[in-house]
Design a protein around this motif. Structure first.
Motif, short mmCIF file in Angstrom:
data_model
loop_
_atom_site.label_atom_id
_atom_site.label_comp_id
_atom_site.label_asym_id
_atom_site.label_seq_id
_atom_site.Cartn_x
_atom_site.Cartn_y
_atom_site.Cartn_z
N GLY A 27 -39.35 33.68 7.91
CA GLY A 27 -38.31 33.07 8.53
C GLY A 27 -37.21 32.98 8.36
N PHE A 28 -36.37 32.53 9.02
CA PHE A 28 -34.79 32.69 9.07
C PHE A 28 -34.17 31.30 8.25
CE2 PHE A 28 -30.76 31.01 11.45
CZ PHE A 28 -30.49 32.12 10.71
N PHE A 30 -34.16 33.99 6.12
CA PHE A 30 -35.29 33.86 3.70
C PHE A 30 -35.22 35.29 4.24
CE2 PHE A 30 -36.40 29.34 5.83
CZ PHE A 30 -35.78 28.85 5.80
N TYR A 99 -42.02 33.91 15.74
CA TYR A 99 -41.78 34.34 17.25
C TYR A 99 -41.71 36.36 17.24
CZ TYR A 99 -38.81 30.04 16.46
OH TYR A 99 -37.83 28.93 16.51
N MET A 191 -32.82 35.32 18.10
CA MET A 191 -33.27 33.64 18.23
C MET A 191 -33.34 33.55 20.04
SD MET A 191 -34.79 32.62 15.09
CE MET A 191 -32.91 32.22 14.21
C1 MLT Z 1 -36.92 29.63 10.48
O1 MLT Z 1 -37.29 28.38 9.92
O2 MLT Z 1 -37.02 30.69 11.35
C2 MLT Z 1 -35.98 29.01 11.85
O3 MLT Z 1 -36.15 27.61 12.00
C3 MLT Z 1 -35.83 29.25 13.50
C4 MLT Z 1 -35.11 28.92 14.00
O4 MLT Z 1 -34.37 28.51 14.09
O5 MLT Z 1 -35.35 28.55 15.30
#
Ligand code: MLT
Length: 266
Positions: A27-28, A30, A99, A191
């Motif tokens: 995720g983001f 990371f 995503y 995103m």
């Molecule tokens: C993530 O954990 O990848 C983010 O929360 C994604 C997001 O900002 O939608």
């Protein structure tokens, strides 16, 4: 970790060879090490975890493209699957990784054996959500990324993790602090521009596991439940006392859900 030149980018990838390949997408904001708590357990259960850092994150290079999309990430991963000759893989993506998994499904179906959608949603952003992302992207551009960990951390982890698992809190902070400002900026804009994937849900014809932390403050559990009910045959597993980073917050529960589901695949 070895680097693989895929398209215009050098991707750092933790690769296992024996077993059923499962591609973990972080995720983001990371990197692949967020899945460290899964790698050994999956190997023991006969899986072959393949864990890349997405372009710009962790030890991967920035690549040449300045504009990123979920499709760019998905195409990088498809290139990696082809390079490593992994055949169809299970794609396990957390949040932004989810995503990317939807984009992978849309664009590289022939390489997809199943999907694990962890702490993620199918919907695109609301207008307010997009504006927040653009604000962060702009702030990072002007002042750097030093503020990002403090801005995100309170929303990422459950109360119990924050109280009882300081090592997880520090690990998450360290990953965020290590992420370069340009990657935060480009990923936020990517995103914000991602398409709505809800119309894909009824069409998904590979096995799907949806996993959600019951205390996820960013993607409430009812969003995950709704997503699971729209995917034919999807299994839903909830991780109690975990927030948005369930695989890090409670690796034992997450791994159990994952290995149990993997065992149902032929
Ligand atoms: C993530 O954990 O990848 C983010 O929360 C994604 C997001 O900002 O939608």
């Amino acid at each position: 970790m070895p680097l693989y030149q895929i398209r215009d980018v050098a991707l750092s990838v933790n690769v296992s060879s024996e077993g059923r390949p499962i591609l973990f997408v972080h995720g983001f904001p990371f990197d692949g090490s967020m899945w460290d708590g899964q790698v050994a357990a999956l190997r023991q259960a006969g899986g072959a975890p393949v864990v890349p850092d997405l372009r710009g994150f962790g030890a991967s290079g920035p690549g040449e493209l300045e504009e990123w999309t979920m499709d760019v990430f998905a195409d990088d991963l498809a290139g990696l699957v082809e390079r490593l000759e992994l055949g169809p893989v299970v794609v396990c993506g957390l949040s932004m990784g989810g995503y990317v998994a939807f984009a992978f499904w849309r664009r590289h179906r022939e390489l997809c054996r199943g999907l694990v959608l962890a702490d993620t949603r199918a919907e695109a952003d609301t207008e307010a959500g997009r504006a927040n992302r653009r604000d962060m992207a702009e702030r990072v551009r002007t002042e750097g990324a030093g503020f990002v960990a403090d801005a995100l951390l309170p929303k990422l982890l459950s109360g119990r993790t924050r109280r009882e698992r300081p090592a997880v809190v520090e690990r998450v902070r360290a990953m965020i602090d290590a992420t370069p400002a340009f990657a935060i900026r480009r990923a936020q804009l990517a995103m914000a521009a991602r398409p709505d994937s809800t119309r894909d849900l009824p069409e998904i014809d590979v096995p799907v596991l949806v996993v959600a932390g019951e205390e996820d403050a960013l993607i409430p559990v009812d969003v995950a439940e709704r997503m699971a009910t729209r995917i034919p045959g999807a299994r839903l597993e909830l991780v109690p006392d975990a927030g948005h980073l369930a695989p890090m917050e409670d690796p034992t529960a997450f791994n159990q859900a994952l290995t149990k589901w993997m065992a149902t695949l032929r």
